[in-house]
Design a protein around this motif. Structure first.
Motif, mmCIF file in Angstrom:
data_model
loop_
_atom_site.group_PDB
_atom_site.id
_atom_site.type_symbol
_atom_site.label_atom_id
_atom_site.label_comp_id
_atom_site.label_asym_id
_atom_site.label_seq_id
_atom_site.Cartn_x
_atom_site.Cartn_y
_atom_site.Cartn_z
ATOM 1 N N GLU A 161 0.805 -1.283 0.264
ATOM 2 C CA GLU A 161 0.080 0.045 0.082
ATOM 3 C C GLU A 161 0.772 1.352 0.051
ATOM 4 N N TRP A 162 0.738 2.051 -1.029
ATOM 5 C CA TRP A 162 1.371 3.287 -1.117
ATOM 6 C C TRP A 162 1.019 4.304 0.220
ATOM 7 N N THR A 163 2.155 5.008 0.552
ATOM 8 C CA THR A 163 1.964 6.075 1.590
ATOM 9 C C THR A 163 2.288 7.246 0.965
ATOM 10 N N GLU A 164 2.062 8.420 1.918
ATOM 11 C CA GLU A 164 2.466 9.630 1.504
ATOM 12 C C GLU A 164 3.849 10.004 1.732
ATOM 13 N N SER A 165 4.467 8.847 2.382
ATOM 14 C CA SER A 165 5.910 9.290 3.063
ATOM 15 C C SER A 165 7.008 8.866 2.145
ATOM 16 N N ALA A 166 8.033 10.007 2.328
ATOM 17 C CA ALA A 166 9.232 9.744 1.578
ATOM 18 C C ALA A 166 9.892 8.708 2.316
ATOM 19 N N TYR A 167 11.023 8.008 1.592
ATOM 20 C CA TYR A 167 11.762 6.580 2.359
ATOM 21 C C TYR A 167 13.187 7.502 2.782
ATOM 22 N N LEU A 168 12.942 7.554 4.094
ATOM 23 C CA LEU A 168 14.115 8.418 4.982
ATOM 24 C C LEU A 168 14.357 7.460 6.034
ATOM 25 N N PRO A 169 15.511 7.783 6.559
ATOM 26 C CA PRO A 169 16.117 7.136 7.633
ATOM 27 C C PRO A 169 15.187 7.499 8.974
ATOM 28 N N TYR A 170 15.158 6.830 9.904
ATOM 29 C CA TYR A 170 14.539 7.057 11.342
ATOM 30 C C TYR A 170 15.905 7.524 12.223
ATOM 31 N N PRO A 171 15.310 8.363 13.116
ATOM 32 C CA PRO A 171 16.364 8.763 14.187
ATOM 33 C C PRO A 171 17.422 7.652 14.549
ATOM 34 N N GLY A 172 18.448 7.915 14.429
ATOM 35 C CA GLY A 172 19.682 7.321 14.994
ATOM 36 C C GLY A 172 20.022 6.116 13.956
ATOM 37 N N PHE A 173 19.359 5.980 12.704
ATOM 38 C CA PHE A 173 19.867 5.077 11.668
ATOM 39 C C PHE A 173 21.314 5.074 11.329
ATOM 40 N N SER A 174 21.908 3.965 11.432
ATOM 41 C CA SER A 174 23.257 3.778 10.781
ATOM 42 C C SER A 174 23.518 2.578 10.192
ATOM 43 N N LYS A 175 24.512 2.593 9.173
ATOM 44 C CA LYS A 175 24.340 1.383 8.388
ATOM 45 C C LYS A 175 25.585 0.815 8.863
ATOM 46 N N ALA A 215 30.166 -3.945 2.543
ATOM 47 C CA ALA A 215 29.051 -4.166 1.499
ATOM 48 C C ALA A 215 27.672 -4.171 2.091
ATOM 49 N N LEU A 216 27.440 -4.928 3.214
ATOM 50 C CA LEU A 216 26.447 -5.013 3.997
ATOM 51 C C LEU A 216 25.645 -3.769 4.234
ATOM 52 N N GLY A 217 26.572 -2.736 4.522
ATOM 53 C CA GLY A 217 25.930 -1.364 4.746
ATOM 54 C C GLY A 217 25.348 -0.679 3.531
ATOM 55 N N GLU A 218 25.437 -1.424 2.319
ATOM 56 C CA GLU A 218 24.828 -0.883 1.152
ATOM 57 C C GLU A 218 23.419 -1.547 0.941
ATOM 58 N N TYR A 219 23.123 -2.280 1.878
ATOM 59 C CA TYR A 219 21.620 -2.878 1.907
ATOM 60 C C TYR A 219 20.374 -1.990 1.701
ATOM 61 N N ASN A 220 20.160 -1.089 2.549
ATOM 62 C CA ASN A 220 19.149 -0.195 2.489
ATOM 63 C C ASN A 220 19.519 1.398 2.566
ATOM 64 N N GLY A 221 20.406 1.677 3.272
ATOM 65 C CA GLY A 221 20.720 3.075 3.463
ATOM 66 C C GLY A 221 20.774 3.848 1.959
ATOM 67 N N LYS A 222 21.539 3.296 1.252
ATOM 68 C CA LYS A 222 22.041 3.965 0.051
ATOM 69 C C LYS A 222 20.833 4.625 -0.571
ATOM 70 N N PHE A 223 19.720 3.638 -0.513
ATOM 71 C CA PHE A 223 18.600 3.986 -1.279
ATOM 72 C C PHE A 223 17.298 4.942 -0.680
#
Length: 382
Positions: free
Chosen positions: A314-328, A332-340
């Motif tokens: 289900e589409w939401t009105e939210s942009a895909y952004l990091p939550y507070p405190g997010f860290s990669k 290579a495994l740090g490329e899994y989500n944050g870079k997008f």
């Protein structure tokens, strides 16, 4: 279940999804978003070979040194790779080669796992299994796109996952403004983009208890929704003019009657089924036409216990952004989500193609707003 049993179950399911395909189906790449099924089978195998066997299994010899170049998807840390648009040009390795590759790696993984692994490697393994399950869902998207863009509209199978589609019970649920907690909490597997748990302030809102149906979306089409620029974001209107799109993906008007391609083949449009394969652009325009809007991902998560979900993302009105405190993670495994986390919209819930253990209300799926080949739908908010 032992680690080997978990591994074996996930790996065999990828193969079972492809069981109805002919060999020619494994190689096709109609558009950039779609990867050939054989590439998925190779890439998910490469993941275990690259991140577990090569660095951790004593005396392991890679199946083919060239496969790192062929099956690396987007991991810059790992090295050069075939660009995404060229995956359909890979007539070699053959389908048989890739099944031999899977068998080779599976045999090595069986030996490795039965010798016992530490917590760090077990964590890597669980990530790899969840990674393969994500590709299992992509396999459904890509197989449907490949067959659905064949001029003969061949059936994948008469019995398939799309027969589970339904809109749900009619109604609305109201929520009072206040501070709510968002994000994953628990000790089961989850992705890094679901962390960290944090508070958000939400205004009064109401959310529909069911998805928008084909019949309702057809009213939007017949009312000229695709011709009224007032309903569309500027970028979306440009997209409409460039593509000429006038209906959801897989809809065809034949002799005055609407049809839809499903995994069962071309069939008359089922008006009471939820509209699917919708872009964010279309979902937002439809909501505008109804005088409503899409929920934010935070509203959706807060409300999710009050309605059934899991048939369509289900589409939401939210942009895909990091939550507070997010860290990669490092490397290579740090490329899994944050870079997008740029230029994408969040989708919540799950779909008929989603593995059961990925159906959690904190799961954050994300796609560019123009994409439609995934199993996506519309839930309204106001």
């Amino acid at each position: 279940m032992s680690l080997w049993e978990q591994y074996s179950a996930v790996r065999s399911h990828s193969v079972s999804i492809c069981a109805e395909l002919q060999k020619e189906d494994y190689v096709v790449q109609p558009v950039v978003e779609v990867s050939p099924p054989k590439w998925h089978l190779g890439h998910t195998t490469w993941f275990f070979e690259t991140f577990i066997l090569i660095p951790h299994a004593v005396a392991y010899q890679p199946f083919n040194a060239d496969y790192n170049y062929v099956f690396n998807s987007y991991y810059e840390n790992i090295g050069a790779r075939v660009i995404r648009t060229d995956r359909g040009n890979l007539s070699r390795p053959t389908v048989d080669d890739i099944f031999h590759y899977r068998a080779y790696v599976d045999e090595a993984m069986q030996k490795f796992l039965r010798s016992g692994v530490n917590d760090e490697i077990e964590e890597l393994l669980i990530l790899g299994l969840n990674h393969e399950q994500q590709h299992q869902e992509l396999l459904w998207y890509d197989i449907k796109y490949i067959l659905g863009h064949n001029p003969l509209f061949p059936s994948y199978a008469l019995k398939n996952i799309e027969q589970q589609l339904e809109t749900g019970a009619d109604g609305w649920v109201d929520f009072r403004e206040g501070v709510y907690e968002i994000g994953y909490q628990g000790d089961q597997f989850h992705f890094d983009n679901e962390l960290g748990r944090h508070k958000v302030y939400i205004q009064n809102f109401s959310i529909a208890t069911r998805l928008v149906s084909n019949a309702e979306y057809l009213e939007f089409i017949e009312a000229g929704g695709y011709e009224d620029f007032n309903l569309w974001h500027a970028e979306a209107w440009d997209w409409l003019k460039e593509t000429g799109i006038q209906s959801p993906l897989y809809w065809y008007e034949i002799n005055g009657q609407w049809h839809r391609y499903s995994l069962s083949g071309l069939e008359v449009l089922k008006l009471d089924s939820p509209v699917s394969h919708i872009s964010y652009y279309e979902a937002s325009a439809y909501a505008q036409w109804k005088g409503m809007r899409l929920p934010t991902e935070f509203e959706w998560e807060v409300a999710s216990a009050q309605f059934s979900w899991g048939k369509l993302w289900e589409w939401t009105e939210s942009a895909y952004l990091p939550y507070p405190g997010f860290s990669k993670a490092p490397g290579a495994l740090g490329e899994y989500n944050g870079k997008f986390m740029v230029n994408q919209k969040v989708l919540r819930g799950a779909s008929v193609a989603t593995p059961a253990n990925h159906s959690r209300n904190t799961y954050r799926n994300f796609f560019h707003p123009n994409l439609r080949w995934m199993f996506s739908g519309i839930r309204l908010s106001k």
